[in-house]
Design a protein around this motif. Structure first.
Motif, PDB file in Angstrom:
ATOM      1  N   ASP A 161      52.680  28.592  25.863  1.00  0.00           N
ATOM      2  CA  ASP A 161      52.830  29.218  27.173  1.00  0.00           C
ATOM      3  C   ASP A 161      51.775  30.308  27.328  1.00  0.00           C
ATOM      4  N   MET A 162      51.346  30.542  28.568  1.00  0.00           N
ATOM      5  CA  MET A 162      50.373  31.598  28.835  1.00  0.00           C
ATOM      6  C   MET A 162      50.704  32.291  30.149  1.00  0.00           C
ATOM      7  N   SER A 163      50.350  33.583  30.220  1.00  0.00           N
ATOM      8  CA  SER A 163      50.513  34.318  31.470  1.00  0.00           C
ATOM      9  C   SER A 163      49.459  35.413  31.561  1.00  0.00           C
ATOM     10  N   ALA A 164      49.238  35.892  32.781  1.00  0.00           N
ATOM     11  CA  ALA A 164      48.297  36.978  33.028  1.00  0.00           C
ATOM     12  C   ALA A 164      48.844  37.824  34.163  1.00  0.00           C
ATOM     13  N   GLY A 165      48.527  39.115  34.122  1.00  0.00           N
ATOM     14  CA  GLY A 165      48.986  40.023  35.161  1.00  0.00           C
ATOM     15  C   GLY A 165      47.871  40.940  35.616  1.00  0.00           C
ATOM     16  N   TYR A 166      47.930  41.347  36.877  1.00  0.00           N
ATOM     17  CA  TYR A 166      46.906  42.238  37.425  1.00  0.00           C
ATOM     18  C   TYR A 166      47.559  43.203  38.403  1.00  0.00           C
ATOM     19  N   LYS A 167      47.166  44.501  38.302  1.00  0.00           N
ATOM     20  CA  LYS A 167      47.656  45.521  39.222  1.00  0.00           C
ATOM     21  C   LYS A 167      46.584  45.812  40.262  1.00  0.00           C
ATOM     22  N   PHE A 168      46.898  45.532  41.512  1.00  0.00           N
ATOM     23  CA  PHE A 168      45.970  45.808  42.597  1.00  0.00           C
ATOM     24  C   PHE A 168      45.890  47.305  42.882  1.00  0.00           C
ATOM     25  N   SER A 169      47.035  47.991  42.671  1.00  0.00           N
ATOM     26  CA  SER A 169      47.128  49.434  42.881  1.00  0.00           C
ATOM     27  C   SER A 169      48.331  49.927  42.096  1.00  0.00           C
ATOM     28  N   LYS A 170      48.637  51.190  42.213  1.00  0.00           N
ATOM     29  CA  LYS A 170      49.813  51.705  41.508  1.00  0.00           C
ATOM     30  C   LYS A 170      51.107  51.172  42.112  1.00  0.00           C
ATOM     31  N   HIS A 171      51.007  50.517  43.274  1.00  0.00           N
ATOM     32  CA  HIS A 171      52.194  49.991  43.944  1.00  0.00           C
ATOM     33  C   HIS A 171      52.331  48.472  43.809  1.00  0.00           C
ATOM     34  N   ALA A 172      51.236  47.744  43.745  1.00  0.00           N
ATOM     35  CA  ALA A 172      51.285  46.282  43.829  1.00  0.00           C
ATOM     36  C   ALA A 172      50.724  45.637  42.570  1.00  0.00           C
ATOM     37  N   SER A 173      51.397  44.568  42.133  1.00  0.00           N
ATOM     38  CA  SER A 173      50.929  43.813  40.968  1.00  0.00           C
ATOM     39  C   SER A 173      51.316  42.350  41.136  1.00  0.00           C
ATOM     40  N   MET A 174      50.688  41.507  40.320  1.00  0.00           N
ATOM     41  CA  MET A 174      50.950  40.082  40.398  1.00  0.00           C
ATOM     42  C   MET A 174      50.821  39.469  39.016  1.00  0.00           C
ATOM     43  N   THR A 175      51.668  38.479  38.718  1.00  0.00           N
ATOM     44  CA  THR A 175      51.557  37.731  37.466  1.00  0.00           C
ATOM     45  C   THR A 175      51.482  36.244  37.780  1.00  0.00           C
ATOM     46  N   LEU A 176      50.782  35.527  36.916  1.00  0.00           N
ATOM     47  CA  LEU A 176      50.707  34.073  36.984  1.00  0.00           C
ATOM     48  C   LEU A 176      51.008  33.541  35.597  1.00  0.00           C
ATOM     49  N   ALA A 177      51.990  32.658  35.496  1.00  0.00           N
ATOM     50  CA  ALA A 177      52.416  32.141  34.198  1.00  0.00           C
ATOM     51  C   ALA A 177      52.394  30.623  34.200  1.00  0.00           C
TER      52      ALA A 177
END
Length: 698
Positions: free
Chosen positions: A652-668
């Motif tokens: 399994d693999m996943s990655a996460g990214y924070k666009f700002s201190k309020h918003a983030s996204m993960t893809l798994a």
């Protein structure tokens, strides 16, 4: 009831007295909520304390193996059920059962009565949603001293998201393969220094890679916490409602699929097949410092779990007629629990000897009422190569079983961790339980059963250095009426004296708990043996009224490692080897020496996460099982044919990214290489799938 009212009065008075003194109580929610769910290190930092330890001891002070599993890390991959979250943990066999969780620890099932939610027994046949769960804690081995009856493999405690004094305002949305989508709202509002409220809600629906299988889950949970000004008294309350509906994936076994030559993608759910689980859970907790160094905790809980299912399942294939004959069952079951637990903890130091003493009293009333529509031999023959729209089989509509089971339990325990010269520790304690079961069947036949049990625990710990603690322990647990965990007594079995013997479970464990690199990561290695005696089991899955008795034994070794290995590099690993076998079966003696059903020799998972800064992370991991044992029995020939499932390694693999201190996204990506494997004899593992999650905090 009078005793409970008196206790409340004492607590309120003591709380008022305590307010004038400089004492403090650490609220239980603080440790749970110490790291934000969006922190990229969450799930890779080991807690020092867990709630599954009712006596307040830290993980390092407990001479048994304990694991804490973060739920959000797993939910990023699109998993919601408990068995999927625990997959690959050492000593844990997490298979699949559409009506329950299908979890075994160190060889023995926990589904019947060894799963708890915030310290309240979460018993009954139901698949547990984790939509409102913060983490899952596992105390391995017999734990009757803390919880009463137990199958002996271990205890699982689900820790809920509850109101606390860290403000949180979060919205999230997710979408993934097979038309899966959902969203969550989580608001924790601090009204004042002494009062906070929280509301969490979740909705998800989707389909499966198997034809005709789909689901819909709903959850809502409000809670609040209130304290006095100096924190010596706190009170929290929470209500959780879970609704999980699904068209079940309850299909023929792998060997039947292979005989038909049909793709594993094809499902055999008929029109109208469904399973519906409903949970109402209300819990309150009162914490107070009565006098200096004496803390009181009172937990009261009410839980009602209902399962309603109506479906065709399994099946045998006739190569001559090319027809599949499936079984049928429909059942409505209500499980109700009313419980109260009072704990007193005191810590005091002598000149050379220190003590951490815990005293507890438990009282519970449990009711289970199954209503089953079942007749042996009632089947449906269908053309497995045709479309499911052509399957219009008749359903059995008469209630054949309607039982009412009730259990009343009292338990009292005392535990003392004695410290000598700061390096040597002795944990010694015992518990006694009084319990009574009463069952009434559809014909108004009734039978009662009373008994008691003493459960000791003794452990020694030696701090080789401040970072490394060697331990050894002996613990014992019991399961009334021959085990199985279910509340109830047979109203039809004639050999009541033999089959009513309580099951006893004994464990011997030796281990080493260590902290490395200035506590950046921690490890536990444990060697154990568990002996089950007088286990009452069902030797024929097609005959729910047939019972036999046998002994069982499991032994193994486990290694767990969690933390930051190097700057920005985090690791979570859990690997175990186990052998669990049967013995002492006088009726079905040819089964002696066989491996326990749905157990494996090797279990493990290893995940690495790179999170050098708080802007992004990358994670990869493997989950692996060796061969899963499963047998086809022929009692007439006294033979057992192995129909074992091959082992597997899933990536399994996943990655996460924070666009700002309020918003983030993960893809798994779950099952990155699309590995074909089976979680149980009738359920293949999920094929490759994707899940994306967007989170906004404000």
């Amino acid at each position: 009831m009078k005793a409970g009212l008196s206790l409340v009065a004492c607590v309120l008075v003591a709380g008022g007295l305590g307010a004038a003194q400089d004492y403090s109580v650490v609220l239980p929610t603080v440790d749970v909520e110490g790291i934000s769910e969006q922190d990229f290190t969450k799930g890779y930092v080991a807690p020092s304390n867990v709630e599954v330890n009712k006596n307040g001891l830290s993980i390092k002070e407990t001479p048994q193996s304990i694991e804490a599993v973060d739920v959000q890390k797993n939910r990023n991959y699109g998993t919601n059920d408990l068995s999927s979250i625990l997959e690959g943990n050492s000593g844990v066999d997490a298979s699949y059962d559409t009506r329950g969780d299908g979890i075994k620890i160190r060889g023995f099932s926990v589904d019947g009565g060894d799963i708890y939610r915030d310290g309240v027994r979460d018993s009954g046949q139901i698949r547990r949603s984790t939509a409102n769960i913060e983490r899952v804690e596992i105390l391995k081995g017999p734990a009757s001293i803390l919880y009463g009856r137990s199958q002996g493999g271990g205890v699982i405690n689900l820790v809920s998201k509850k109101a606390n004094f860290s403000p949180l305002y979060k919205l999230s949305a997710r979408a993934g393969s097979w038309d899966r989508y959902g969203g969550m709202v989580d608001v924790n509002h601090v009204i004042s220094d002494t009062f906070a409220v929280r509301l969490t809600g979740d909705y998800e629906q989707g389909k499966s890679w198997r034809d005709g299988v789909k689901y819909r889950n709903k959850m809502i949970s409000p809670s609040f916490v209130v304290t006095n000004q100096d924190g010596t008294v706190s009170f929290e309350a929470q209500y959780t409602y879970d609704d999980a509906w699904r068209v079940p994936d309850r299909n023929p076994e792998k060997s039947v699929y292979d005989a038909m030559g049909i793709s594993y993608n094809k499902g055999f759910a008929h029109n109208g097949d469904f399973v519906k689980d409903t949970l109402h859970f209300l819990r309150t907790e009162l914490n107070a410092e009565l006098v200096h160094d004496i803390n009181l905790k009172w937990i009261a809980g009410y839980r009602k779990a209902s399962q309603d299912f109506d479906n065709f399942f399994a099946g045998t294939y006739d190569v001559n007629t090319r027809m599949l004959t499936q079984n049928y069952a429909a059942q409505q079951t209500d499980n109700t629990t009313l419980s109260s637990t009072v704990l007193l903890n005191r810590e005091f130091e002598g000149e050379r000897v220190g003590h951490k003493v815990s005293f507890g009293y438990d009282y519970s009333i449990e009711k289970r009422e199954p209503r089953l529509k079942y007749q042996r031999g009632f089947t449906a023959s269908i053309d497995p190569f045709a479309s499911s729209s052509s399957w219009n089989s008749a359903r059995y509509d008469r209630v054949s079983t309607h039982n009412k089971h009730k259990a009343i339990t009292h338990g009292v325990f005392i535990d003392d961790l004695i410290t000598f010269d700061e390096r040597y520790h002795l944990l010694i304690g015992g518990r006694y339980d009084w319990y009574e079961f009463k069952s009434t069947d559809i014909n108004q036949n009734s039978r009662s059963y009373k008994d008691g049990a003493f459960s000791p625990r003794i452990g020694v710990l030696y701090d080789i250095t401040p970072e490394h603690t060697l331990y050894a322990s002996y613990s014992k647990s019991f399961a009334p009426y021959g085990g199985n965990g279910w509340v109830g007594v047979s109203t039809t079995t004639n050999d009541i004296q033999n089959l009513a013997k309580k099951q006893t479970n004994e464990q011997y464990e030796v281990g080493l708990k260590s902290e490395w690199a200035n506590k950046r990561f921690m490890s536990t290695v444990a060697v154990y043996e568990i002996r089950h005696k007088n286990n009452r089991y069902n030797p024929d899955s097609n005959d729910p009224y047939l019972w036999a008795q046998r002994d069982e034994k499991s032994r193994g070794i486990e290694l767990n490692l969690l933390g930051e290995l190097a700057k920005g590099v985090y690791m979570r690993s859990s690997v175990g080897y186990m052998s669990a076998k049967t013995s002492g079966d006088e009726v079905y003696g040819y089964r002696n020496g066989l491996e326990l059903e749905n157990t494996t020799h090797w279990q493990g998972n290893v995940f690495l996460r790179y999170a050098y800064n708080d802007l992004w992370y990358l994670e990869g991991g493997v989950t692996a099982y060796s061969k899963r044992y499963h047998y086809v029995y022929n009692d007439a020939a006294k033979s057992a044919k192995g129909a074992h499932l091959p082992g597997f390694v899933r990536v399994d693999m996943s990655a996460g990214y924070k666009f700002s201190k309020h918003a983030s996204m993960t893809l798994a990506v779950n099952n990155l290489f699309d590995k074909e494997y089976w979680r149980s004899s009738s359920r293949p593992g999920d094929r490759r799938s994707f899940m994306s999650t967007f989170v906004y905090e404000f």
